[in-house]
Design an enzyme around this catalytic site. Structure first.
Site, PDB file in Angstrom:
ATOM      1  N   ARG A  49      -5.594  -5.179   2.204  1.00  0.00           N
ATOM      2  CA  ARG A  49      -4.718  -4.306   2.965  1.00  0.00           C
ATOM      3  C   ARG A  49      -5.156  -4.367   4.426  1.00  0.00           C
ATOM      4  O   ARG A  49      -6.344  -4.207   4.726  1.00  0.00           O
ATOM      5  CB  ARG A  49      -4.840  -2.864   2.433  1.00  0.00           C
ATOM      6  CG  ARG A  49      -4.185  -1.803   3.298  1.00  0.00           C
ATOM      7  CD  ARG A  49      -2.708  -1.684   3.025  1.00  0.00           C
ATOM      8  NE  ARG A  49      -2.054  -0.737   3.921  1.00  0.00           N
ATOM      9  CZ  ARG A  49      -0.811  -0.906   4.391  1.00  0.00           C
ATOM     10  NH1 ARG A  49      -0.092  -1.953   4.049  1.00  0.00           N
ATOM     11  NH2 ARG A  49      -0.274  -0.016   5.190  1.00  0.00           N
ATOM     12  N   HIS A  51      -4.606  -2.221   7.388  1.00  0.00           N
ATOM     13  CA  HIS A  51      -4.043  -0.884   7.597  1.00  0.00           C
ATOM     14  C   HIS A  51      -4.223  -0.460   9.048  1.00  0.00           C
ATOM     15  O   HIS A  51      -5.343  -0.360   9.538  1.00  0.00           O
ATOM     16  CB  HIS A  51      -4.739   0.110   6.663  1.00  0.00           C
ATOM     17  CG  HIS A  51      -4.055   1.434   6.587  1.00  0.00           C
ATOM     18  ND1 HIS A  51      -3.014   1.699   5.709  1.00  0.00           N
ATOM     19  CD2 HIS A  51      -4.243   2.571   7.303  1.00  0.00           C
ATOM     20  CE1 HIS A  51      -2.604   2.945   5.876  1.00  0.00           C
ATOM     21  NE2 HIS A  51      -3.332   3.500   6.841  1.00  0.00           N
ATOM     22  N   CYS A  67       1.859   6.417   5.716  1.00  0.00           N
ATOM     23  CA  CYS A  67       0.533   5.794   5.897  1.00  0.00           C
ATOM     24  C   CYS A  67      -0.531   6.349   4.958  1.00  0.00           C
ATOM     25  O   CYS A  67      -1.302   5.590   4.370  1.00  0.00           O
ATOM     26  CB  CYS A  67       0.087   5.952   7.341  1.00  0.00           C
ATOM     27  SG  CYS A  67       1.262   5.277   8.515  1.00  0.00           S
ATOM     28  N   GLN A  70      -0.095   5.118   1.496  1.00  0.00           N
ATOM     29  CA  GLN A  70      -0.406   3.680   1.401  1.00  0.00           C
ATOM     30  C   GLN A  70      -1.912   3.432   1.416  1.00  0.00           C
ATOM     31  O   GLN A  70      -2.415   2.582   0.674  1.00  0.00           O
ATOM     32  CB  GLN A  70       0.250   2.921   2.560  1.00  0.00           C
ATOM     33  CG  GLN A  70       1.763   2.797   2.423  1.00  0.00           C
ATOM     34  CD  GLN A  70       2.338   1.964   3.548  1.00  0.00           C
ATOM     35  OE1 GLN A  70       2.012   2.189   4.719  1.00  0.00           O
ATOM     36  NE2 GLN A  70       3.182   1.017   3.218  1.00  0.00           N
ATOM     37  N   ASP A 126       6.892  -2.511  18.590  1.00  0.00           N
ATOM     38  CA  ASP A 126       5.633  -2.730  17.865  1.00  0.00           C
ATOM     39  C   ASP A 126       4.705  -3.565  18.738  1.00  0.00           C
ATOM     40  O   ASP A 126       4.979  -4.732  18.986  1.00  0.00           O
ATOM     41  CB  ASP A 126       5.930  -3.443  16.533  1.00  0.00           C
ATOM     42  CG  ASP A 126       4.731  -3.454  15.598  1.00  0.00           C
ATOM     43  OD1 ASP A 126       3.591  -3.229  16.064  1.00  0.00           O
ATOM     44  OD2 ASP A 126       4.941  -3.684  14.391  1.00  0.00           O
ATOM     45  N   ARG A 128       1.436  -4.152  18.111  1.00  0.00           N
ATOM     46  CA  ARG A 128       0.199  -4.516  17.432  1.00  0.00           C
ATOM     47  C   ARG A 128      -0.136  -5.999  17.585  1.00  0.00           C
ATOM     48  O   ARG A 128       0.742  -6.843  17.619  1.00  0.00           O
ATOM     49  CB  ARG A 128       0.280  -4.146  15.942  1.00  0.00           C
ATOM     50  CG  ARG A 128       0.130  -2.664  15.739  1.00  0.00           C
ATOM     51  CD  ARG A 128       0.343  -2.277  14.311  1.00  0.00           C
ATOM     52  NE  ARG A 128       1.731  -2.422  13.897  1.00  0.00           N
ATOM     53  CZ  ARG A 128       2.152  -2.148  12.675  1.00  0.00           C
ATOM     54  NH1 ARG A 128       1.313  -1.752  11.769  1.00  0.00           N
ATOM     55  NH2 ARG A 128       3.443  -2.268  12.381  1.00  0.00           N
TER      56      ARG A 128
HETATM   57  N1  LIG Z   1       4.937   4.408  17.712  1.00  0.00           N
HETATM   58  C1  LIG Z   1       5.014   4.941  16.487  1.00  0.00           C
HETATM   59  N2  LIG Z   1       4.075   4.604  15.578  1.00  0.00           N
HETATM   60  C2  LIG Z   1       4.182   5.137  14.352  1.00  0.00           C
HETATM   61  C3  LIG Z   1       5.200   6.036  13.982  1.00  0.00           C
HETATM   62  N3  LIG Z   1       5.022   6.382  12.689  1.00  0.00           N
HETATM   63  C4  LIG Z   1       3.910   5.729  12.273  1.00  0.00           C
HETATM   64  N4  LIG Z   1       3.406   4.975  13.271  1.00  0.00           N
HETATM   65  C5  LIG Z   1       2.293   4.017  13.257  1.00  0.00           C
HETATM   66  O1  LIG Z   1       2.731   2.897  12.527  1.00  0.00           O
HETATM   67  C6  LIG Z   1       1.597   2.205  11.999  1.00  0.00           C
HETATM   68  C7  LIG Z   1       1.867   1.911  10.520  1.00  0.00           C
HETATM   69  O2  LIG Z   1       0.884   1.019  10.101  1.00  0.00           O
HETATM   70  P1  LIG Z   1       0.885   0.209   8.740  1.00  0.00           P
HETATM   71  O3  LIG Z   1       1.217   1.141   7.613  1.00  0.00           O
HETATM   72  O4  LIG Z   1      -0.416  -0.557   8.700  1.00  0.00           O
HETATM   73  O5  LIG Z   1       1.992  -0.883   8.960  1.00  0.00           O
HETATM   74  P2  LIG Z   1       3.479  -1.070   8.608  1.00  0.00           P
HETATM   75  O6  LIG Z   1       4.112  -1.843   9.707  1.00  0.00           O
HETATM   76  O7  LIG Z   1       4.086   0.238   8.235  1.00  0.00           O
HETATM   77  O8  LIG Z   1       3.468  -2.056   7.358  1.00  0.00           O
HETATM   78  P3  LIG Z   1       3.038  -1.845   5.847  1.00  0.00           P
HETATM   79  O9  LIG Z   1       1.922  -2.830   5.646  1.00  0.00           O
HETATM   80  O10 LIG Z   1       4.217  -2.178   5.025  1.00  0.00           O
HETATM   81  O11 LIG Z   1       2.591  -0.424   5.703  1.00  0.00           O
HETATM   82  C8  LIG Z   1       0.397   3.093  12.266  1.00  0.00           C
HETATM   83  O12 LIG Z   1      -0.301   2.589  13.403  1.00  0.00           O
HETATM   84  C9  LIG Z   1       1.037   4.448  12.593  1.00  0.00           C
HETATM   85  O13 LIG Z   1       0.242   5.232  13.475  1.00  0.00           O
HETATM   86  C10 LIG Z   1       6.186   6.366  14.957  1.00  0.00           C
HETATM   87  O14 LIG Z   1       7.137   7.092  14.729  1.00  0.00           O
HETATM   88  N5  LIG Z   1       6.037   5.810  16.185  1.00  0.00           N
HETATM   89 ZN   LIG Z   2       1.555   7.074   9.704  1.00  0.00          ZN
END
Ligand SMILES: Nc1nc2c(ncn2[C@@H]2O[C@H](COP(=O)(O)OP(=O)(O)OP(=O)(O)O)[C@@H](O)[C@H]2O)c(=O)[nH]1
Ligand SMILES: [Zn+2]
Length: 204
Positions: A49, A51, A67, A70, A126, A128
């Site tokens: 993972r 994360h 999150c 997950q 995004d 990242r």
């Molecule tokens: N800018 C922003 N970031 C968010 C929001 N909601 C959640 N996040 C961020 O989104 C990211 C989610 O990370 P992950 O769960 O690793 O990645 P993912 O793109 O959702 O992909 P998965 O592997 O399918 O979970 C984290 O850094 C959270 O802090 C939002 O509304 N706005």
């Molecule tokens: Zn989150």
């Protein structure tokens, strides 16, 4: 400048006793963590993972996102397999940081979706950068992943760095009335594979 290993220790959790490896990104000063379980440097695909940090979801039980659920499910799956790795990446808020994420949430409280909110603040949807994963996986001797994610960008980023993805394992947990629109927006605008039809995908 590189991502360098600093120290390792035991990390007992309700799921398993992991080994916690701490890394420093010398360029940004960010401190990243890998939790590992079992023999992962044997060349066989490793349940994994990647994360991204979400303080609100991971530590404060927020239901605005998926999150926390997950993170929980991923650690549980690694413990059940007795072998795996979780990289905890300090790229809060898809890379915009915690305070900007709160600004983005405020805009979402006013009707914007998660992508529009980032854009209204002047950020890409995004931000990242997964390049930090490669030196961490190299240090741990991991060459091939069974990657738990719904995000195809993570799969393509890893492949771009020469990390094999033997399989993508969907990680659809934690849906609730507060995050339904957020998850729908991730599927519509960010390409997340959140449909019921997606089964485990095997890659060559
Ligand atoms: N800018 C922003 N970031 C968010 C929001 N909601 C959640 N996040 C961020 O989104 C990211 C989610 O990370 P992950 O769960 O690793 O990645 P993912 O793109 O959702 O992909 P998965 O592997 O399918 O979970 C984290 O850094 C959270 O802090 C939002 O509304 N706005
Ligand atoms: Zn989150």
């Amino acid at each position: 400048m590189a991502v360098v290993f600093v120290a390792a220790s035991k990390l007992p959790t309700p799921f398993a006793e992991f080994t916690m490896h701490g890394f420093l990104d010398e360029e940004t000063g960010k401190e990243h963590i890998a939790l590992t379980l079992g023999e992962i440097a044997d060349g066989e695909p490793v349940l994994a993972r990647l994360h991204s940090e979400c303080l609100t979801g991971d530590a404060l039980f927020s239901q605005r996102c998926d999150c926390g659920a997950q993170l929980h499910a991923a650690l549980q799956a690694i413990a059940a397999e007795g072998r795996g790795v979780l990289l905890y990446l300090r790229q809060e808020g898809r890379g915009i940081g915690l305070l900007n994420k709160i600004r983005a949430y405020q805009l979402q409280d006013g009707g914007a979706d998660t992508v529009e909110a980032n854009e209204l603040l002047g950020f890409a949807a995004d931000l990242r950068d997964y390049s930090i994963c490669k030196p961490m996986l190299d240090y741990l001797g991991v060459k091939s992943l069974k990657l738990m994610t719904n995000n195809p960008r993570k799969v393509s980023a890893m492949k771009g760095f020469g990390v094999l993805i033997s399989e993508r394992k969907p990680l659809q947990v934690g849906e609730n009335p507060y995050n339904a629109l957020y998850l729908a927006t991730k599927a519509d605008k960010l390409g997340h594979l959140l449909g019921r039809q997606h089964q485990d995908e095997h890659h060559d």
